[in-house]
Design an enzyme around this catalytic site. Sequence first.
Site, short mmCIF file in Angstrom:
data_model
loop_
_atom_site.label_atom_id
_atom_site.label_comp_id
_atom_site.label_asym_id
_atom_site.label_seq_id
_atom_site.Cartn_x
_atom_site.Cartn_y
_atom_site.Cartn_z
N ASP A 55 -4.24 5.60 6.10
CA ASP A 55 -4.80 6.86 6.59
C ASP A 55 -5.80 6.51 7.70
O ASP A 55 -5.41 6.27 8.84
CB ASP A 55 -5.42 7.56 5.37
CG ASP A 55 -5.89 8.96 5.64
OD1 ASP A 55 -5.36 9.60 6.54
OD2 ASP A 55 -6.80 9.44 4.93
N ARG A 92 1.42 11.87 -9.48
CA ARG A 92 1.91 10.52 -9.14
C ARG A 92 3.35 10.32 -9.56
O ARG A 92 4.08 9.52 -9.00
CB ARG A 92 1.06 9.45 -9.84
CG ARG A 92 -0.37 9.35 -9.35
CD ARG A 92 -1.01 8.07 -9.91
NE ARG A 92 -2.46 8.07 -9.80
CZ ARG A 92 -3.14 7.72 -8.72
NH1 ARG A 92 -2.51 7.35 -7.63
NH2 ARG A 92 -4.46 7.73 -8.70
N PHE A 145 -1.91 16.42 3.47
CA PHE A 145 -2.16 15.72 2.22
C PHE A 145 -0.87 15.67 1.41
O PHE A 145 -0.27 16.70 1.12
CB PHE A 145 -3.27 16.38 1.42
CG PHE A 145 -3.81 15.48 0.37
CD1 PHE A 145 -4.78 14.55 0.68
CD2 PHE A 145 -3.30 15.52 -0.92
CE1 PHE A 145 -5.25 13.67 -0.29
CE2 PHE A 145 -3.77 14.65 -1.89
CZ PHE A 145 -4.75 13.72 -1.58
N GLU A 202 0.85 -1.20 0.00
CA GLU A 202 0.00 0.00 0.00
C GLU A 202 0.88 1.24 0.00
O GLU A 202 1.96 1.24 0.59
CB GLU A 202 -0.82 0.02 1.30
CG GLU A 202 -2.23 -0.47 1.18
CD GLU A 202 -3.21 0.59 0.70
OE1 GLU A 202 -2.83 1.45 -0.11
OE2 GLU A 202 -4.37 0.52 1.12
N ASP A 203 0.37 2.32 -0.57
CA ASP A 203 1.08 3.59 -0.50
C ASP A 203 1.00 4.19 0.90
O ASP A 203 2.00 4.60 1.47
CB ASP A 203 0.53 4.57 -1.55
CG ASP A 203 -1.00 4.72 -1.52
OD1 ASP A 203 -1.66 4.04 -0.71
OD2 ASP A 203 -1.53 5.51 -2.32
N LYS A 225 -0.30 7.66 8.42
CA LYS A 225 -0.76 8.89 9.10
C LYS A 225 -1.48 8.47 10.38
O LYS A 225 -2.72 8.36 10.38
CB LYS A 225 -1.75 9.64 8.20
CG LYS A 225 -1.15 10.51 7.15
CD LYS A 225 -2.29 11.35 6.55
CE LYS A 225 -1.95 11.77 5.15
NZ LYS A 225 -3.14 12.30 4.44
N ASP A 272 -1.55 10.66 -5.50
CA ASP A 272 -2.10 11.69 -6.39
C ASP A 272 -2.99 12.67 -5.67
O ASP A 272 -3.45 12.44 -4.56
CB ASP A 272 -2.94 11.02 -7.48
CG ASP A 272 -4.30 10.56 -6.94
OD1 ASP A 272 -4.31 9.84 -5.91
OD2 ASP A 272 -5.33 10.91 -7.51
P1 IMP Z 1 -7.74 4.85 4.25
O1 IMP Z 1 -8.79 3.85 3.88
O2 IMP Z 1 -8.36 6.08 4.86
O3 IMP Z 1 -6.62 4.31 5.09
O4 IMP Z 1 -7.19 5.40 2.88
C1 IMP Z 1 -6.15 4.90 2.20
C2 IMP Z 1 -6.11 5.50 0.81
O5 IMP Z 1 -6.44 6.91 0.81
C3 IMP Z 1 -4.69 5.45 0.31
O6 IMP Z 1 -4.42 4.21 -0.31
C4 IMP Z 1 -4.65 6.63 -0.64
O7 IMP Z 1 -5.09 6.24 -1.91
C5 IMP Z 1 -5.61 7.63 -0.06
N1 IMP Z 1 -4.89 8.68 0.70
C6 IMP Z 1 -4.91 8.87 2.04
N2 IMP Z 1 -4.13 9.92 2.39
C7 IMP Z 1 -3.62 10.41 1.24
C8 IMP Z 1 -2.71 11.50 0.94
O8 IMP Z 1 -2.22 12.25 1.81
N3 IMP Z 1 -2.41 11.68 -0.37
C9 IMP Z 1 -2.92 10.90 -1.37
N4 IMP Z 1 -3.75 9.87 -1.14
C10 IMP Z 1 -4.11 9.63 0.16
#
Ligand code: IMP
Length: 174
Positions: A101, A163, A150, A97-98, A129, A157
């Site tokens: 969050d 990206r 962000f 995963e990138d 995060k 992206d």
């Molecule tokens: P989660 O389900 O809230 O943990 O979201 C994860 C996904 O939200 C990541 O795989 C990203 O695609 C997107 N995301 C969360 N924070 C960021 C950010 O700061 N920049 C870009 N994409 C983000």
Amino acid sequence: MDEQLEVLLTREEIQEKVKEIANMISDDYKGKEVLLVCVLKGGVVFLSDLMRYLSISTEIDFIAVSSYGISTKSSGVVKIIKDLDTSIEDMHVIIVEDIIDTGLTLRYLLENLRTRLPASLKVCALLDKPERRLLEINADYSGFAIPDKFVVGYGLDYSEKYRNLPDICILDGE
Ligand code: IMP
């Protein structure tokens, strides 16, 4: 307001960290074959670097998910828009995963992939995060904990832009 970028993590810092993570994975999975499941699209740059630093036998596959609902970020409703090409039964799987969050996407992926009976299932995320987390969920391999800003670049992206940036940058004024 114009979008402004401020470098948070340089390409050199990122490469060092990706190498470190790859070394840990290579040690932990010595003698085993691992399937890296890349979460599209954000994980793709991380995957492509990570896999080249691994010294173990590796396969890759891709999955794409989208959050939807009234509030996309917090609904926790996730759907698969591109599934894996093959079965993961009896395989050692690592989700790549990138960023983690809220943790909602990852919880969904873990629950979904577990039902497919992999031999093992772990998570590798470049960014984290922790302040934004809604669930007790963490990566087994984690790169950088970052502040609640962000970020874009290195696969991440904003409206499909940025990206391709080699550094990870904070996006202001979006
Ligand atoms: P989660 O389900 O809230 O943990 O979201 C994860 C996904 O939200 C990541 O795989 C990203 O695609 C997107 N995301 C969360 N924070 C960021 C950010 O700061 N920049 C870009 N994409 C983000």
